[in-house]
Design a protein around this motif. Structure first.
Motif, PDB file in Angstrom:
ATOM      1  N   VAL A 173      -4.749   2.182   8.183  1.00  0.00           N
ATOM      2  CA  VAL A 173      -4.618   1.294   7.016  1.00  0.00           C
ATOM      3  C   VAL A 173      -5.700   1.625   5.987  1.00  0.00           C
ATOM      4  O   VAL A 173      -5.443   1.670   4.776  1.00  0.00           O
ATOM      5  CB  VAL A 173      -4.727  -0.187   7.444  1.00  0.00           C
ATOM      6  CG1 VAL A 173      -4.914  -1.102   6.238  1.00  0.00           C
ATOM      7  CG2 VAL A 173      -3.499  -0.615   8.252  1.00  0.00           C
ATOM      8  N   ASP A 174      -6.915   1.870   6.467  1.00  0.00           N
ATOM      9  CA  ASP A 174      -8.050   2.143   5.579  1.00  0.00           C
ATOM     10  C   ASP A 174      -7.773   3.252   4.567  1.00  0.00           C
ATOM     11  O   ASP A 174      -8.321   3.240   3.467  1.00  0.00           O
ATOM     12  CB  ASP A 174      -9.264   2.565   6.412  1.00  0.00           C
ATOM     13  CG  ASP A 174     -10.113   1.376   6.826  1.00  0.00           C
ATOM     14  OD1 ASP A 174      -9.813   0.243   6.407  1.00  0.00           O
ATOM     15  OD2 ASP A 174     -11.084   1.599   7.569  1.00  0.00           O
ATOM     16  N   GLU A 175      -6.953   4.213   4.963  1.00  0.00           N
ATOM     17  CA  GLU A 175      -6.784   5.408   4.127  1.00  0.00           C
ATOM     18  C   GLU A 175      -5.696   5.255   3.081  1.00  0.00           C
ATOM     19  O   GLU A 175      -5.555   6.104   2.203  1.00  0.00           O
ATOM     20  CB  GLU A 175      -6.446   6.610   5.017  1.00  0.00           C
ATOM     21  CG  GLU A 175      -7.565   6.938   5.976  1.00  0.00           C
ATOM     22  CD  GLU A 175      -7.082   7.826   7.115  1.00  0.00           C
ATOM     23  OE1 GLU A 175      -6.275   8.728   6.865  1.00  0.00           O
ATOM     24  OE2 GLU A 175      -7.515   7.576   8.263  1.00  0.00           O
ATOM     25  N   TRP A 176      -4.895   4.214   3.173  1.00  0.00           N
ATOM     26  CA  TRP A 176      -3.754   4.089   2.272  1.00  0.00           C
ATOM     27  C   TRP A 176      -4.198   3.558   0.908  1.00  0.00           C
ATOM     28  O   TRP A 176      -5.146   2.774   0.810  1.00  0.00           O
ATOM     29  CB  TRP A 176      -2.693   3.163   2.876  1.00  0.00           C
ATOM     30  CG  TRP A 176      -2.230   3.598   4.237  1.00  0.00           C
ATOM     31  CD1 TRP A 176      -2.299   4.863   4.774  1.00  0.00           C
ATOM     32  CD2 TRP A 176      -1.650   2.773   5.253  1.00  0.00           C
ATOM     33  NE1 TRP A 176      -1.792   4.853   6.047  1.00  0.00           N
ATOM     34  CE2 TRP A 176      -1.385   3.604   6.374  1.00  0.00           C
ATOM     35  CE3 TRP A 176      -1.311   1.422   5.317  1.00  0.00           C
ATOM     36  CZ2 TRP A 176      -0.814   3.114   7.537  1.00  0.00           C
ATOM     37  CZ3 TRP A 176      -0.741   0.940   6.478  1.00  0.00           C
ATOM     38  CH2 TRP A 176      -0.492   1.770   7.571  1.00  0.00           C
ATOM     39  N   ALA A 177      -3.472   3.978  -0.118  1.00  0.00           N
ATOM     40  CA  ALA A 177      -3.764   3.492  -1.463  1.00  0.00           C
ATOM     41  C   ALA A 177      -3.341   2.034  -1.593  1.00  0.00           C
ATOM     42  O   ALA A 177      -2.282   1.632  -1.112  1.00  0.00           O
ATOM     43  CB  ALA A 177      -3.015   4.341  -2.487  1.00  0.00           C
ATOM     44  N   PHE A 178      -4.195   1.266  -2.231  1.00  0.00           N
ATOM     45  CA  PHE A 178      -3.944  -0.163  -2.430  1.00  0.00           C
ATOM     46  C   PHE A 178      -3.216  -0.308  -3.755  1.00  0.00           C
ATOM     47  O   PHE A 178      -3.775  -0.040  -4.811  1.00  0.00           O
ATOM     48  CB  PHE A 178      -5.280  -0.888  -2.462  1.00  0.00           C
ATOM     49  CG  PHE A 178      -5.167  -2.385  -2.541  1.00  0.00           C
ATOM     50  CD1 PHE A 178      -5.170  -3.145  -1.382  1.00  0.00           C
ATOM     51  CD2 PHE A 178      -5.081  -3.024  -3.764  1.00  0.00           C
ATOM     52  CE1 PHE A 178      -5.086  -4.528  -1.449  1.00  0.00           C
ATOM     53  CE2 PHE A 178      -4.988  -4.407  -3.836  1.00  0.00           C
ATOM     54  CZ  PHE A 178      -4.992  -5.149  -2.672  1.00  0.00           C
ATOM     55  N   LEU A 221       0.858  -1.181   0.000  1.00  0.00           N
ATOM     56  CA  LEU A 221       0.000   0.000   0.000  1.00  0.00           C
ATOM     57  C   LEU A 221       0.892   1.229   0.000  1.00  0.00           C
ATOM     58  O   LEU A 221       2.108   1.133   0.208  1.00  0.00           O
ATOM     59  CB  LEU A 221      -0.921  -0.007   1.226  1.00  0.00           C
ATOM     60  CG  LEU A 221      -1.886  -1.202   1.270  1.00  0.00           C
ATOM     61  CD1 LEU A 221      -1.295  -2.348   2.079  1.00  0.00           C
ATOM     62  CD2 LEU A 221      -3.237  -0.821   1.829  1.00  0.00           C
TER      63      LEU A 221
END
Lengths: 368, 368
Positions: free
Chosen positions: B294-299, B227
């Motif tokens: 974690v939710d905010e990070w780019a996958f 990520l």
């Protein structure tokens, strides 16, 4: 030149094809044709299951758009020699818990009033129709007339049909200028009798256009996953499955190739294209809640698009305040469904000066 | 030629560099050097937090391997002119629920008996050391000497160092043959005084090698996510975080660039490299349970590798029953950590005929 179209998504390309075949000289300007929101989409052709309470003016447009799809897809396949991607398997809607059931059933009277015939199924019946569904369901609703298209296959065929119809392409960004009939590209200027802005969310960046119309368009980001099922080792659905899972919508759209599309997040006013961990997580969480075999499929892609969305959910198709500039944008979550009808309507409008019904309800001038 | 190495992962390339610098002529055969399990890895240099009960023979090897890393990384950076990727930020281990806490604390006596000094922290203390952690923790343990390396950066630098040391590359698959000193590639045969098999899990496909040694290696598939955090808009960790979340291990390894690696699934005897929806889902579920940002990070990537794993968790490094063939494989989940020590030990062994301690514990002949 007769027509410059800014934007090579489905609305721009259907307009280009129809105009070129009616004898106009047409150029489409787009750095990467077919690779915007049209590429991100799942490709549902689904006027019933796309219905949301309050969409009473949008739904007749979706119904009309769905009606033109089968013949349009067949024509594009014929012209291009490529598969259209259109499949006429139906759709089932399922609820996960009792609140999801109540919410889905709440829509039935309005759907029936609009002429739809949703069929309420027991959870046993819906699992008989779609055996890939798991046991944790509260209700099923059949929508056999809601179909789907492999949108990337269709876009490839449509692009080829445009080329064969004589449409020219300029792989650049473009701005409408204050000078009538003049479009400024990166390396050149184009002059045309008509300019159609089919630029999706990028329409808001066209500073020469009417500010209230641009302000009526906002981005609603959608993240979407693509997986690959192996039919030899895991169950995969034959029908499109839409679900409400603890109040959140998720859909699972199978392709004949074994590709399965899972979508989509709804993120208001997000002006970026990145897939996030939260988007991936929530889509998988909700999809596996209703279909356990999701776990076994190969994870191949996480993508995002920006839906060009309007307040009233109607698109923005037709005249501007300038006689040389016209719009074909603002299709929100229904860009693929509305694509062929948009192109057919725009070509008729460019020929005659009159937008045919029902697309006449989508006039850009309603925002002025 | 003096030496042919089958496999261009970290074990093959460190062996190649050391042998070439000691004056041997060396060829590495690999269709895609650096792109196997070494590429999939997260890059933890973590002998304490990699300790599992029963690893009393493996741990001294991991400790020795960790000691050579800083100087080795510096040398590779010097030689190649590229960043080594090594970072000496420490590690914290956290438990999510009370059972996770009990499990982590259960390992402390054995870790202390091996000479480690894990420091038990309250949940407040661990969140002070790593503010990106969320509140749902049951315990923290500090392991400041457990470091990490950006393994892809290191592999790129190591590859360049090999080229500069005169190592030749053949981009093909290769089989050891029954004829001494002969390796069969796709388009050619290679003859060498010594053959080193550093082919990771593909070692099991070398039919000319000893069946009991090949049978001692099994694949343990690991899926891993990458990520990208944006420090301007979301918290990201400064330390490597390892966690036990409802009995499952997950780690979160930050890079200075903002990349964050989340891993890894442990899937026994899976002979395939596809990322699955279940793998992606479980890693995100467990990582976000302890670190909400974690939710905010780019996958950005989902990848998988196959760890070449042995029954006793020791690698397979050294002599075969043939004087021309030698092994450098079987590194399981510790391939990156053990890489430099493997190369240094193999070069000494090829020079002198004697495997130095502690790598002498990893003799392939123990399986015969």
């Amino acid at each position: 030149m007769d027509l410059v179209i800014i934007g090579g998504g489905i609305a721009g390309l259907t307009t280009a094809r129809e105009a070129a075949r009616s004898g106009m000289s047409v150029t489409v300007v787009d750095p990467t044709p077919t690779h915007g929101a049209s590429y991100a989409a799942a490709g549902m052709i689904a006027p019933l299951t796309e219905y949301h309470i309050g969409d009473e003016r949008l739904t007749p447009l979706l119904v009309a758009a769905a009606h033109v799809w089968p013949a349009y897809a067949a024509r594009i396949a014929d012209e291009s020699g490529l598969p259209s991607g259109y499949v006429d398997h139906g759709t089932v809607v399922v609820g996960h818990d009792v609140d999801d059931k109540a919410e889905l059933l709440r829509h039935l009277p309005a759907q029936r009033a609009l002429g739809f015939t949703p069929e309420v199924l027991t959870t046993r019946e819906v699992r008989e129709r779609e055996p890939a569904l798991g046991p944790n369901l509260s209700v099923g609703i059949a929508a056999p007339a809601d179909h789907a298209v492999h949108n990337r296959e269709f876009l490839a065929a449509l692009l080829r049909a445009c080329e064969l119809a004589g449409v020219e392409f300029v792989y650049e960004t473009a701005q409408v200028t204050a000078i009538p009939h003049l479009v400024q590209c990166e390396s050149q200027q184009l002059r045309a009798e008509h300019i159609v802005v089919a630029a999706g969310i990028d329409t808001v960046r066209q500073a020469a256009l009417e500010a209230p119309i641009r302000a009526a368009i906002r981005p609603v980001k959608g993240q979407i996953l693509r997986l690959q099922a192996d039919r030899r080792t895991s169950a995969m659905p034959e029908l499109t499955v839409r679900a409400l899972v603890r109040g959140k919508s998720v859909y699972i759209v199978p392709r004949p190739s074994g590709e399965v599309v899972i979508g989509a997040t709804v993120e208001e006013r997000q002006f970026d294209l990145g897939a996030t961990a939260a988007g991936v997580f929530e889509l998988l969480r909700d999809a596996r809640a209703i279909m356990p075999s999701v776990d076994e499929w190969a994870f191949t892609e996480s993508w995002a698009g920006m839906r060009p969305t309007t307040h009233d959910h109607l698109p923005i198709v037709g005249a501007s305040t300038r006689s040389d500039v016209h719009y074909a944008t603002g299709h929100g979550r229904n860009g693929i469904l509305l694509g062929p009808l948009t192109g057919l309507s725009m070509a008729e409008y460019l020929r005659s000066g009159v937008m045919p019904s029902p697309m006449s309800n989508a006039s850009p001038l309603r925002f002025l």
